[in-house]
Scaffold this active site. Structure first.
Site, PDB file in Angstrom:
ATOM      1  N   LYS A  35       0.865  -1.272   0.091  1.00  0.00           N
ATOM      2  CA  LYS A  35      -0.022   0.098   0.127  1.00  0.00           C
ATOM      3  C   LYS A  35       0.686   1.105  -0.042  1.00  0.00           C
ATOM      4  O   LYS A  35       2.254   1.325   0.371  1.00  0.00           O
ATOM      5  CB  LYS A  35      -1.069  -0.057   1.347  1.00  0.00           C
ATOM      6  CG  LYS A  35      -0.215   0.187   2.317  1.00  0.00           C
ATOM      7  CD  LYS A  35      -1.390  -0.164   3.726  1.00  0.00           C
ATOM      8  CE  LYS A  35      -0.307  -0.209   5.031  1.00  0.00           C
ATOM      9  NZ  LYS A  35      -1.216  -0.416   6.252  1.00  0.00           N
ATOM     10  N   TYR A 244      15.396  31.096   7.409  1.00  0.00           N
ATOM     11  CA  TYR A 244      14.468  31.734   8.013  1.00  0.00           C
ATOM     12  C   TYR A 244      14.273  31.962   9.558  1.00  0.00           C
ATOM     13  O   TYR A 244      14.470  31.027  10.392  1.00  0.00           O
ATOM     14  CB  TYR A 244      12.911  30.756   7.739  1.00  0.00           C
ATOM     15  CG  TYR A 244      12.697  31.021   6.305  1.00  0.00           C
ATOM     16  CD1 TYR A 244      12.466  32.164   5.506  1.00  0.00           C
ATOM     17  CD2 TYR A 244      12.687  29.780   5.464  1.00  0.00           C
ATOM     18  CE1 TYR A 244      12.032  31.963   3.987  1.00  0.00           C
ATOM     19  CE2 TYR A 244      12.093  29.792   4.135  1.00  0.00           C
ATOM     20  CZ  TYR A 244      12.093  30.997   3.585  1.00  0.00           C
ATOM     21  OH  TYR A 244      11.695  31.094   2.116  1.00  0.00           O
TER      22      TYR A 244
HETATM   23  C1  LIG Z   1      -0.404  -1.550   6.984  1.00  0.00           C
HETATM   24  C2  LIG Z   1      -1.094  -2.769   7.105  1.00  0.00           C
HETATM   25  C3  LIG Z   1      -0.514  -4.154   7.450  1.00  0.00           C
HETATM   26  C4  LIG Z   1       1.147  -4.090   7.282  1.00  0.00           C
HETATM   27  O1  LIG Z   1       1.447  -3.524   8.704  1.00  0.00           O
HETATM   28  P1  LIG Z   1       3.142  -3.456   8.841  1.00  0.00           P
HETATM   29  O2  LIG Z   1       3.354  -3.107  10.499  1.00  0.00           O
HETATM   30  O3  LIG Z   1       3.574  -2.433   7.951  1.00  0.00           O
HETATM   31  O4  LIG Z   1       3.633  -4.896   8.854  1.00  0.00           O
HETATM   32  C5  LIG Z   1      -0.846  -5.174   7.467  1.00  0.00           C
HETATM   33  N1  LIG Z   1      -2.446  -5.345   7.654  1.00  0.00           N
HETATM   34  C6  LIG Z   1      -3.148  -4.292   7.698  1.00  0.00           C
HETATM   35  C7  LIG Z   1      -4.668  -4.332   7.705  1.00  0.00           C
HETATM   36  C8  LIG Z   1      -2.723  -2.967   7.438  1.00  0.00           C
HETATM   37  O5  LIG Z   1      -3.319  -2.010   7.360  1.00  0.00           O
END
Ligand SMILES: *Cc1c(COP(=O)(O)O)cnc(C)c1O
Length: 349
Positions: A35, A244
């Protein structure tokens, strides 16, 4: 080279996936969470090398991300969508053979009406109160859903990065009682859950951050190197200010390097007067405010004139950098902007 360069080691991603796969029994299948464009590192590259290594289950947050992964992988591997079957996604889910993880009765109805017979999974809530059906709702609709042959039933742990947390055992018990004996493949664990041990592994695991070199898995190989090119070097006298709002004043005569990258590249303003860059093994403090496209670094104690300095490197991984600016590795990775020149190493084995 005018833009900062982000180097991504695909062999390290592959080694991490294989090592996570070895932590579970051979009957447990190791998937991959890609993702958010593989946590900012490039979902197409990551998905392709993992598919070649034998990964058959990929997970994304939204259908649009699934479309990009399907384009990279072609037909075959399963692509599960955590947000389920959202209104407006029907065509994409159907045409690209994505597998929505249905989260509510509303989504179940939508999916069954719009795409009867199409693949789907089910997401259950075991206490995190974020996504998925709760026990009572699940009990009411389970007979109908099970009759349609879900590909996967999953839930997500809220506290898996704290192995001693009582929430883990409580969610495990809830997941078991909601899914025992149904004959459907089950998945509970992301990276943190894999580390909790065999009770948490079930049929499919879903590691994300562990593939990309971040905590909670201490043993992961680092994947990312980020180097920022030096645009200009100047001498400032004791008492002069930099950047800045004059937020840094030179305590003594100093050499300041101005580097290309700023908050438009994911270096948030929390880095101001806070982060450290490296020239080889030598730390150089970032001084002054982060600008949109530039940062300033004190290189007074450096014996040389660098062409670039590293922000993410063997001396400072994503979690060390994250800790120095008060965040987590996940946020450091996903914040890295689109402007970097990305280069990929490895991935040919
Ligand atoms: C993001 C996510 C994962 C992966 O989690 P990590 O901590 O990055 O390994 C797995 N399952 C769901 C439902 C997630 O949202």
């Amino acid at each position: 080279m005018a833009t900062a360069s982000l180097r991504i080691d695909l062999d390290a991603v592959l080694a991490n996936w294989r090592a996570l796969d070895k932590m579970t029994a051979s009957a447990t299948e190791t998937g991959a969470v890609v993702k958010a464009d593989s946590y900012g590192l490039g979902a197409a590259h990551v998905a392709r090398i993992l598919a070649r290594a034998g990964c058959r289950k990929f997970f994304v947050a939204a259908a649009e991300e699934g479309a990009a992964v399907r384009q990279a992988l072609g037909e075959g591997p399963e692509i599960f969508v955590f947000s389920g079957h959202m209104a407006g996604d029907t065509e994409m889910i159907g045409d690209l053979a994505l597998t929505p993880m249905l989260n509510s009765l509303e989504q179940v109805t939508r999916h069954f009406e719009a795409l009867p017979g199409a693949a789907f999974g089910v997401q259950l809530d075991t206490g995190m109160n974020r996504l998925g059906m709760e026990a009572a709702e699940w009990q009411a609709v389970a007979p109908t859903i099970l009759g349609a042959g879900p590909k996967l039933i999953m839930s997500h742990l809220a506290c898996a990065d704290e192995p001693e947390h009582a929430m883990n055992a409580s969610q495990l018990a809830a997941f078991r009682s909601m899914t025992e004996g149904l004959g459907v493949p089950r998945s509970l664990s992301a990276t943190g859950g894999i580390l909790l041990g065999a009770d948490y592994h079930f049929d499919v695991t879903r590691p994300g951050i562990g593939l990309y070199g971040g905590l909670p898995w201490e043993g992961s190989q680092s994947v990312v190197t980020l180097s920022l090119p030096v645009v200009q070097i100047r001498e400032v006298q004791a008492g002069e200010t930099v950047g800045y709002s004059n937020s840094w004043t030179a305590p003594k005569d100093s050499r300041i390097a101005t580097l290309s990258a700023g908050y438009a590249d994911g270096l948030t303003r929390r880095f101001s007067n806070n982060a450290t860059l490296y020239c080889g093994a030598t730390p150089c403090p970032l001084v002054g405010r982060i600008s949109m496209d530039l940062v300033t670094v004190d290189i007074t104690d450096l014996g040389e004139t660098p062409k670039s300095l590293d922000l993410i490197c063997p001396e400072q991984g994503i979690d060390a950098l994250a800790e120095s600016v008060g965040t987590i590795g996940y946020e450091i990775l996903t914040a890295l902007g689109a402007r970097y020149q990305r280069s990929y190493a490895g991935g040919h084995s």
